[in-house]
Design a protein around this motif. Structure first.
Motif, PDB file in Angstrom:
ATOM      1  N   UNK A  99      -2.369   4.499 -17.520  1.00  0.00           N
ATOM      2  CA  UNK A  99      -3.628   4.001 -16.973  1.00  0.00           C
ATOM      3  C   UNK A  99      -3.798   4.570 -15.570  1.00  0.00           C
ATOM      4  N   UNK A 100      -5.022   4.983 -15.265  1.00  0.00           N
ATOM      5  CA  UNK A 100      -5.323   5.559 -13.957  1.00  0.00           C
ATOM      6  C   UNK A 100      -6.224   4.596 -13.206  1.00  0.00           C
ATOM      7  N   UNK A 101      -5.826   4.273 -11.976  1.00  0.00           N
ATOM      8  CA  UNK A 101      -6.590   3.340 -11.163  1.00  0.00           C
ATOM      9  C   UNK A 101      -6.788   3.849  -9.743  1.00  0.00           C
ATOM     10  N   UNK A 102      -7.573   3.085  -8.989  1.00  0.00           N
ATOM     11  CA  UNK A 102      -7.955   3.467  -7.627  1.00  0.00           C
ATOM     12  C   UNK A 102      -7.591   2.335  -6.678  1.00  0.00           C
ATOM     13  N   UNK A 103      -7.122   2.697  -5.493  1.00  0.00           N
ATOM     14  CA  UNK A 103      -6.804   1.726  -4.449  1.00  0.00           C
ATOM     15  C   UNK A 103      -7.447   2.158  -3.130  1.00  0.00           C
ATOM     16  N   UNK A 104      -7.859   1.200  -2.344  1.00  0.00           N
ATOM     17  CA  UNK A 104      -8.365   1.421  -0.989  1.00  0.00           C
ATOM     18  C   UNK A 104      -7.352   0.828  -0.026  1.00  0.00           C
ATOM     19  N   UNK A 105      -7.044   1.543   1.048  1.00  0.00           N
ATOM     20  CA  UNK A 105      -6.042   1.099   2.006  1.00  0.00           C
ATOM     21  C   UNK A 105      -6.223  -0.342   2.433  1.00  0.00           C
ATOM     22  N   UNK A 106      -5.101  -1.048   2.500  1.00  0.00           N
ATOM     23  CA  UNK A 106      -5.159  -2.482   2.790  1.00  0.00           C
ATOM     24  C   UNK A 106      -5.691  -2.782   4.180  1.00  0.00           C
ATOM     25  N   UNK A 107      -5.520  -1.867   5.121  1.00  0.00           N
ATOM     26  CA  UNK A 107      -5.948  -2.140   6.495  1.00  0.00           C
ATOM     27  C   UNK A 107      -7.429  -1.898   6.710  1.00  0.00           C
ATOM     28  N   UNK A 108      -8.131  -1.405   5.689  1.00  0.00           N
ATOM     29  CA  UNK A 108      -9.557  -1.147   5.832  1.00  0.00           C
ATOM     30  C   UNK A 108      -9.798   0.170   6.553  1.00  0.00           C
ATOM     31  N   UNK A 109     -10.749   0.170   7.470  1.00  0.00           N
ATOM     32  CA  UNK A 109     -11.080   1.410   8.160  1.00  0.00           C
ATOM     33  C   UNK A 109      -9.899   1.901   8.999  1.00  0.00           C
ATOM     34  N   UNK A 110      -9.766   3.201   9.050  1.00  0.00           N
ATOM     35  CA  UNK A 110      -8.731   3.831   9.869  1.00  0.00           C
ATOM     36  C   UNK A 110      -9.341   4.095  11.238  1.00  0.00           C
ATOM     37  N   UNK A 111      -8.734   3.515  12.274  1.00  0.00           N
ATOM     38  CA  UNK A 111      -9.359   3.524  13.590  1.00  0.00           C
ATOM     39  C   UNK A 111      -8.928   4.679  14.490  1.00  0.00           C
ATOM     40  N   UNK A 112      -7.804   5.312  14.198  1.00  0.00           N
ATOM     41  CA  UNK A 112      -7.353   6.413  15.051  1.00  0.00           C
ATOM     42  C   UNK A 112      -7.064   7.634  14.193  1.00  0.00           C
ATOM     43  N   UNK A 113      -7.126   8.784  14.828  1.00  0.00           N
ATOM     44  CA  UNK A 113      -6.894  10.022  14.091  1.00  0.00           C
ATOM     45  C   UNK A 113      -5.410  10.199  13.782  1.00  0.00           C
ATOM     46  N   UNK A 114      -4.553   9.578  14.575  1.00  0.00           N
ATOM     47  CA  UNK A 114      -3.141   9.595  14.248  1.00  0.00           C
ATOM     48  C   UNK A 114      -2.860   8.893  12.933  1.00  0.00           C
ATOM     49  N   UNK A 115      -3.609   7.827  12.641  1.00  0.00           N
ATOM     50  CA  UNK A 115      -3.425   7.110  11.381  1.00  0.00           C
ATOM     51  C   UNK A 115      -3.832   7.964  10.181  1.00  0.00           C
ATOM     52  N   UNK A 116      -4.810   8.854  10.370  1.00  0.00           N
ATOM     53  CA  UNK A 116      -5.182   9.746   9.277  1.00  0.00           C
ATOM     54  C   UNK A 116      -3.998  10.604   8.860  1.00  0.00           C
ATOM     55  N   UNK A 117      -3.256  11.089   9.821  1.00  0.00           N
ATOM     56  CA  UNK A 117      -2.062  11.880   9.516  1.00  0.00           C
ATOM     57  C   UNK A 117      -1.009  11.033   8.839  1.00  0.00           C
ATOM     58  N   UNK A 118      -0.860   9.797   9.288  1.00  0.00           N
ATOM     59  CA  UNK A 118       0.148   8.921   8.695  1.00  0.00           C
ATOM     60  C   UNK A 118      -0.144   8.669   7.223  1.00  0.00           C
ATOM     61  N   UNK A 119      -1.416   8.499   6.893  1.00  0.00           N
ATOM     62  CA  UNK A 119      -1.793   8.297   5.493  1.00  0.00           C
ATOM     63  C   UNK A 119      -1.443   9.523   4.668  1.00  0.00           C
ATOM     64  N   UNK A 120      -1.747  10.695   5.194  1.00  0.00           N
ATOM     65  CA  UNK A 120      -1.492  11.929   4.443  1.00  0.00           C
ATOM     66  C   UNK A 120      -0.004  12.180   4.254  1.00  0.00           C
ATOM     67  N   UNK A 121       0.824  11.697   5.179  1.00  0.00           N
ATOM     68  CA  UNK A 121       2.264  11.956   5.082  1.00  0.00           C
ATOM     69  C   UNK A 121       2.992  10.947   4.207  1.00  0.00           C
ATOM     70  N   UNK A 122       2.361   9.831   3.923  1.00  0.00           N
ATOM     71  CA  UNK A 122       3.034   8.817   3.120  1.00  0.00           C
ATOM     72  C   UNK A 122       3.266   9.344   1.716  1.00  0.00           C
ATOM     73  N   UNK A 123       4.426   9.113   1.142  1.00  0.00           N
ATOM     74  CA  UNK A 123       4.686   9.618  -0.210  1.00  0.00           C
ATOM     75  C   UNK A 123       4.764   8.521  -1.264  1.00  0.00           C
ATOM     76  N   UNK A 124       5.670   7.532  -1.185  1.00  0.00           N
ATOM     77  CA  UNK A 124       5.683   6.524  -2.252  1.00  0.00           C
ATOM     78  C   UNK A 124       4.536   5.537  -2.079  1.00  0.00           C
TER      79      UNK A 124
END
Length: 736
Positions: A99-124
């Motif tokens: 089954x294929x599903x979709x999730x939206x980040x639990x913290x909602x909007x990403x407020x800093x550009x550093x967090x964008x990188x953190x999301x991209x680097x997360x693996x599990x």
């Protein structure tokens, strides 16, 4: 792989503030939570540009997931989000239904550009990925080993639970659909989703987009002279493909036409296109020193068409003419390029006029672009010596007195630094993503292009949200040799951001207005890889030597201006920034210029001889000068010196030498003989402009025969008089 979120959204309740990865043993790891605060808009994105360009999860999952499309690129408050992609069973065993599903980040909007990188680097999969959107899934049949299957998902935007304008982490996951281990995560991929409801009112970022149309040098210093023309020689014929239909340079011109971009051109590329259109040759091997071995080039028509298309595309647009051949300012500043400043400054003045005449524009000159946007005191001073008052610089290296966002790359725009240089800062995070991305142009590159598009949209939207009411600049700089896929994504991002309202196109001149006072950050973390790509000092020294030899060669040519211009252009190409991507090509090109000068200088020589016979008191001695050049020889003179001038001496101190191209000329030196016997003579060429020796001397023997007795008696009498004079002086000295 033991994380089981359950078959429904309610089976595992993750709070909005939860973070951390769940390992197979159930213990909490801290990678995700600490990663969220990693770096700033510069540090995190720049350092991890390569990985964020792909965003691929760890390969420990047995199923790989790739997104092929995500529509719309920017969501509003209504409508649907449509996602398509494919999954591949990369494990060594058959997998049941998934089954294929979709999730939206639990913290909602990403407020800093550093967090964008953190999301991209997360693996599990982590708590930060949020719960799966309920009842919006797609089911796929069992997957055999290596099987690949496409999927489509449609999710109403209200079901995503977005809470306003901003970037969100979007995760698409694959889980087991049936059995005892239903809900086990088998694979996932992440991207960013940008939302911009119609009621949002952010002050748009005034966005300057540079559009570089550049390539590596192809034209050699070598030329082939015919009765009617001088044909330049190219090291290869790759520009024929690049200029032709579907070629990279042709497509860049077509894509940039009518777009709100600032064109960045290298005058040398224009010169090369004009040379091809007028007729050219292609060397048998790069760096070959014999133009007669070159074959006829085939890209004349393609080059002419490309020039016409470029002329149309830039009409009425901002155009920057870089210094001729786009010199590597960093290498020159660090490696001892001071002796070349005059050459490069002169070439750049000529280059701008070439662009203006060829394209019918008034290009902006005086703009330097150091590799990687690195700027320090040495680079700034060197740029100033070249007459460059504006330097494109990464926002990571230049600071203002009061930045709006601490250490933020989004405070782009003009900064006035010490020495009268204006640094136009560009967004380091966006540049890093563009430089690290190499997506394919076809269907195989769709997943990478989509991830890059979504990340850039998120970067620009988050930058606009940092200070929603402030008027700020955003300067976007792609790679010099921009891939077509990256160009297409960049234009899409600008169009989507403009349509939504958080980006507003601005020109290069507008970005330079009202520069703020600033300083260099004293950057000391120059990447080792970038340092290793610099032109080595010994190669710069070789270019300096070649410049001196070019000046010497110009003194003996009948058409020195054309040859000197050709060699000066080749010397400028020898220090081009483009060689950073091709160090072997850089060495080959520089060696080719050196070989050309060596062969040219060696082409003017004295033909060796061993012995000549001088019969009589007055005679002429023939000396042959071989001119192997492709043009007439002037500006040299022949001098002959005798080892025994009392026996044989040259009446002519210097005899001018003129020889047609590719012929030998015999010069006759008048001599006076006073005594029979052998005399050693040395002949040598000198430049008439400054009296410097040219080439190696030639030594031969003059065998004097049949000198009249009168001449011998004259010599003996003269010798006797000298002896009597000496004796007389000695006698007077003794008396005193």
């Amino acid at each position: 792989m033991a994380y089981d979120p359950g078959a429904s959204a309610g089976s595992v309740a993750f709070g909005p503030g939860a973070s951390g990865a769940i390992t197979a043993s159930g213990r909490e790891a801290h990678g995700a939570s600490t990663a969220r605060g990693v770096g700033t808009a510069h540090g995190a994105s720049t350092a991890h540009g390569a990985s964020t360009a792909h965003g691929a999860p760890s390969r420990r999952y047995p199923v790989s997931v790739e997104l092929a499309s995500l529509t719309p690129a920017v969501v509003r408050q209504g409508g649907e989000l449509r996602i398509s992609g494919r999954v591949t069973n990369t494990s060594g065993r058959r997998l049941g239904a998934v089954r294929i599903g979709v999730r939206i980040g639990a913290s909602g909007t990403i407020d800093t550009r550093g967090e964008l990188s953190a999301v991209a680097r997360r693996t599990p999969l982590t708590r930060a990925d949020g719960p799966e959107v309920a009842n919006r899934t797609a089911r796929l049949a069992p997957l055999a080993t290596g099987a690949e299957r496409g999927f489509r998902l449609t999710v109403p935007v209200p079901d995503l639970g977005l809470d306003g304008a901003g970037a969100y982490a979007l995760t698409v996951n694959v889980v087991r659909a049936d059995g005892a281990r239903a809900g086990t995560v088998l694979g996932l991929t992440r991207t960013h989703l940008s939302a911009y409801p119609d009621a949002t009112r952010l002050e748009p970022l005034r966005t300057t987009v540079l559009w570089p149309v550049l390539d590596a040098p192809r034209m050699e210093a070598l030329t082939l002279r015919t009765q009617d023309s001088v044909l330049p020689v190219f090291r290869d014929d790759e520009l024929t493909v690049a200029f032709g239909p579907g070629g990279r340079l042709r497509r860049l011109v077509e894509m940039g036409k009518g777009q709100p971009v600032t064109w960045v051109l290298d005058p040398d590329l224009i010169v090369q296109a004009q040379a091809m259109a007028d007729g050219y040759r292609v060397a048998r091997t790069p760096g070959d020193s014999d133009p007669r071995q070159a074959a006829e080039g085939e890209g004349g028509e393609a080059a002419a068409d490309w020039l016409a298309a470029l002329r149309t595309a830039v009409r009425g647009r901002e155009v920057i003419a870089l210094p001729y051949a786009d010199p590597d300012l960093t290498s020159l500043a660090r490696g001892g390029g001071a002796p070349l400043t005059g050459l490069l400054r002169r070439a750049s003045r000529t280059g701008r006029s070439v662009v203006d005449r060829a394209l019918g524009v008034h290009a902006r000159a005086g703009v330097g672009w150091p590799a990687g946007g690195e700027l320090d005191d040495r680079i700034a001073r060197y740029a100033k010596r070249l007459g460059l008052d504006t330097v494109l610089a990464s926002g990571a290296g230049v600071a203002t007195a009061g930045e709006l966002v601490s250490e933020g790359a989004t405070d782009d725009g003009a900064v006035s630094i010490e020495g009268g240089t204006t640094a136009l800062r560009y967004d380091a995070a966006i540049a890093s993503l563009l430089f690290a991305s190499h997506p394919a142009a076809g269907a195989s590159g769709a997943p990478a292009r989509l991830l890059l598009r979504q990340r850039l949209l998120a970067e620009t939207l988050t930058a606009a949200r940092e200070l929603p009411n402030a008027r700020r600049e955003l300067v976007m700089v792609p790679p010099r040799r921009m891939p077509l896929a990256v160009a297409r994504v960049l234009l899409t991002v600008v169009a989507e951001g403009r349509k939504a309202g958080w980006l507003a196109p601005a020109g290069f001149a507008a970005a330079l207005r009202r520069p703020t006072a600033g300083r260099l950050r004293g950057f000391d973390g120059y990447p080792l890889a970038r340092h290793a790509a610099e032109l080595p000092p010994d190669r710069l020294a070789a270019v300096v030597r070649d410049r001196r030899r070019m000046r010497a060669l110009a003194k003996v040519l009948s058409d020195a201006r054309a040859t000197a211009a050709s060699v000066r252009a080749a010397l400028a190409r020898s220090v081009a920034t483009a060689w950073r991507a091709d160090p072997a090509g850089a060495a080959s090109y520089q060696r080719g210029v050196s070989r050309y000068l060596t062969a040219s200088i060696a082409s003017v020589r004295l033909v060796p001889k061993s012995t000549v016979v001088v019969a009589g008191g007055s005679a002429t001695i023939p000396v042959t000068v071989d001119n192997g050049l492709q043009q007439d020889l002037t500006g040299v003179e022949l001098r002959v010196l005798s080892s025994r001038p009392e026996r044989l001496n040259a009446r002519d101190r210097a005899v001018p030498v003129q020889a047609s191209r590719a012929v030998s000329r015999t010069v006759r030196i008048r001599v006076e003989a006073y005594a029979n016997g052998p005399v050693l003579l040395t002949a040598r060429l000198y430049t008439t402009a400054d009296g410097r020796p040219w080439g190696a001397p030639m030594t031969f023997t003059a065998d004097v025969r049949s000198v009249p007795s009168g001449a011998v008696l004259f010599v003996l009498g003269g010798t006797g008089l000298i002896v009597l004079a000496v004796a007389f002086r000695l006698r007077r000295a003794r008396r005193r």
